[in-house]
Structures are given as C-alpha cells and as structure tokens.
Design an enzyme around this catalytic site. Structure first.
Site, PDB file in Angstrom:
ATOM      1  N   ASP A 258       8.300  -4.370   2.772  1.00 50.53           N
ATOM      2  CA  ASP A 258       7.097  -3.739   2.229  1.00 50.53           C
ATOM      3  C   ASP A 258       7.023  -2.299   2.749  1.00 50.53           C
ATOM      4  OD1 ASP A 258       3.994  -5.109   1.361  1.00 50.53           O
ATOM      5  OD2 ASP A 258       4.265  -3.001   1.875  1.00 50.53           O
TER       6      ASP A 258
ATOM      7  N   ASP B 143       6.544  -1.289  -4.325  1.00 49.34           N
ATOM      8  CA  ASP B 143       6.706  -1.081  -2.884  1.00 49.34           C
ATOM      9  C   ASP B 143       7.030  -2.348  -2.118  1.00 49.34           C
ATOM     10  OD1 ASP B 143       4.280  -2.317  -3.200  1.00 49.34           O
ATOM     11  OD2 ASP B 143       3.260  -1.127  -1.680  1.00 49.34           O
ATOM     12  N   GLU B 144       7.448  -3.413  -2.814  1.00 44.48           N
ATOM     13  CA  GLU B 144       7.810  -4.592  -2.037  1.00 44.48           C
ATOM     14  C   GLU B 144       8.818  -5.470  -2.747  1.00 44.48           C
ATOM     15  OE1 GLU B 144       4.867  -7.965  -1.827  1.00 44.48           O
ATOM     16  OE2 GLU B 144       3.504  -6.333  -2.333  1.00 44.48           O
TER      17      GLU B 144
END
Length: 341
Positions: A5, A103-104
């Site tokens: 993350d 973002d992950e």
DNA sequence: TCTGGGGTCCTAGGACCC
DNA sequence: TCTGGGGTCCTAGGACCC
C-alpha cells in the site's frame, strides 16, 4: 502473501512533481479549488495532522488547515505512476500480483521469509518510483490487508505481520469497524445486537446473524471476526462488470432540458469508452441526485447489446423519463452494464 | 462535515412461469 | 374461486471500498 500500500499516494506523487511542497500540508482533490463542491482524495501526513481526511469536503479541509496547498486531481498521471509501481511488483520472479486500486496490490509469493521479501519490494519501489509504501504480511488477504495499517508511518516501521498466530492478541479488543468490510452502518447494527468488538463477532452465531443481517453477509461477518479470508492471490486480469460516469454540478440544474442534455453527454462518453474496449452494454442505468442530497437510480435492459453512441444515449434518455420528479438536480450519472461472465 | 467519482456485491420484493 | 410451492429474472437500494 503481502499487501502493498503506497503511503499518501496522490500527495506523494504531487510532491515529486513539485519538490518545493515537501514538508507542507498538501491536499489533492477535485479541481484544487476549496470553494467548489468536491472532496479530498488524499491528504499528506502534514495535512492529516490538522484533521484533514479523505472524503472530507474541500471546504472543510480549508477550514481545518487554511495553509494547505490545494491541488487538482490529475488522474491520468496517477494512473501512469501506478502502472510503474505495479510493473515493479510484477518484475519479481515467481510472484502473483492482484491490483486493488491505484495505490495497493496483493502479492502472492512462496517464501520462508516474507519480511525479507517485503523489505526488498519496498526498496525496489522506492528506487524505481521514489515512492514509499507499507507492506502487510498475512496468511490470507484479510490479515495481510489489516497488517498494513500497523506498518504505516507513525504506527509502524514499514512491514508488519498478522496471521492466525497473533490475530486474537492484535485484533480481539478492537471495534468491529476495524475489519475490512465492516463500515459505520454494519458496526452500528452489530453493536445494537451486543457485538462491539472483534472478539464478540468471532464468537457470534453465524445462523443468528444470517437471519438478521442476510444469508450471505451474516455468516461472512463472523468469518471476518475470526480473521478468515481468501488465501490465494489471483493474477488473472480483472474483467469490469460496468462502466460509468457521473458529475456533480457546481450549480444545481433546474431546467429539465439541461438535464436531458447532460444525460446524453454522459451517455456518449460512456459509449465511446465501451466501444473502444469492445464491451457492448446490455443494460443502462441513470442516477439522479436531487438537491439537497437524495439519490435515485433507474435502469433498463437494452433491446440488444450495443456500443453505439446514438442508441446508448437514446436508451439513457428513455430511462431518464422513468423519474417522476423534476426537482433541482445536483448530480447526474450514466452507467453501462455488461453481461455476466 | 452541506457531503466526488468509479466501482463491486448482496438483499429483497415483485413479476412471471410451471 | 382468493388459493400452493418453487425457481428465475428484473429492478431498486444499501453498504462498502479505493
């Protein structure tokens, strides 16, 4: 498995482009104008210290942190940077990567030393993209995902492991809302039934919750309390189920002719995209949010699957007619749905 | 706190059919 | 005639997540 993350992703990407902003409170969202109807997409850690949070109206963020730098969201750029990060993850031999958003991502890997792999990934991502990330190690996706919270700056040191071995110790005293899949509403419903903590949820009767919260959701919540989740990372590319666009207007629309024009325009945008992707829509949905904030959806199955802009827009306008009220409109949306795979 | 935009999945009720 | 049970599809809304 690992859950990777990125830290304050959008804000971090903007600081890379604008190095002079390093150390300042940065708020990314909307058009970067805190007087407009828009919310915070990401706040930098400096801005979070003032109580600025994702999802908060920009106006509120400006009140809490008047000195913050407000920047417009540049989604196309974040998309590119995200691709670079995901490519970095996939470059590692023998891993399976399941992307969960810009973002992950989950990373499945066979290893005796997941922390070592995690540290290497953090170094690789930093070297290649100059972005920092936190990594959760877990024996399933739920635990890996939750582990990341304890790895984040301010709480942890970049890597944290959460498995069956420490689940009870780490999670049992926390509120049910700490779980991935339980939000405010469900936490309230559970609390009303005397279930406030993860420990209590883990001990709850699945059949009783099935009767009260739904045949699938009830038992699933109990599983969450016990830390049970999917244990296999899927690397197969995601096939979208729908494609949509929506707009909140800075000034409410009061003239129904404008509403029709906007719905047609949104429909054409969606049609252009599903045409490019060669994914015919089988269904169209129109969403209206009337002022101040009541939201309704109407939808219809198309006569035949289509990617044709004229036909799709005409279908959207037909669905628009299903709305009874022509009160002032705050938001309009159009969604194309694809046949089930 | 006057509340974005893009998604997914589950639930429940009604229609419809046998 | 007021009355079964099961299955599936359609639709609207709710909840959650990034």
């Amino acid at each position: 498995m690992l859950h990777v993350d990125l830290d304050q992703f959008l804000a971090a990407v903007e600081v890379l482009r604008h190095p002079e902003l390093a150390g300042r409170p940065v708020v990314v969202g909307g058009k970067g104008d805190p007087t407009q109807r828009a919310v915070v997409a990401t706040a930098s850690y400096e801005a979070r210290r003032f109580g600025v949070r994702s999802g908060m109206p920009l106006r509120t963020a400006a009140k809490r942190c008047p000195d913050a730098v407000f920047l417009p969201a540049d989604n196309a750029h974040y998309e590119e940077v995200s691709e670079e990060v995901m490519a970095t993850l996939r470059a590692r031999p023998g891993v399976v990567v399941e992307v969960m958003g810009w973002d992950e991502a989950f990373v499945g890997a066979e290893t005796d030393d997941p922390e070592a792999v995690a540290r290497t990934i953090r170094a690789d991502v930093l070297e290649r993209t100059r972005l920092h990330c936190s990594i959760g190690v877990g024996d399933n996706m739920l635990r890996a995902k939750l582990a990341t919270e304890f790895a984040k700056p301010g709480t942890g040191d970049g890597v944290y492991r959460l498995t069956a071995a420490n689940w009870a110790e780490v999670m049992f005293d926390r509120p049910t809302q700490a779980l991935w899949g339980i939000g405010t509403k469900t936490a309230r419903k559970l609390a009303d039934r005397g279930i406030a903590t993860v420990r209590e949820l883990a001990a709850a009767d699945p059949a009783a919750l099935a009767a009260e919260l739904g045949p699938a959701l009830g038992p699933w919540y109990v599983q969450l309390g016990r830390g049970i989740g999917r244990a296999v990372v899927e690397g197969t590319p995601w096939v979208p189920r729908s494609r949509s666009h929506e707009t909140t207007f800075q000034e409410n629309l009061t003239d129904w002719a404008d509403v029709r024009t906007e719905v047609a325009a949104l429909a054409r945008r969606v049609a252009a995209e599903i045409s490019r992707a060669d994914r015919p829509a089988v269904r169209v949905a129109v969403k209206i949010r009337y002022a101040p904030f009541s939201t309704y959806t109407r939808s219809a199955t198309l006569d035949a699957p289509t990617t044709d802009a004229d036909r799709f827009a005409a279908a959207a306008l037909d669905v628009l007619e299903l709305f009874g009220s022509r009160r002032p409109v705050r938001l309009l949306g159009v969604r194309a749905e694809f046949p089930p795979v």
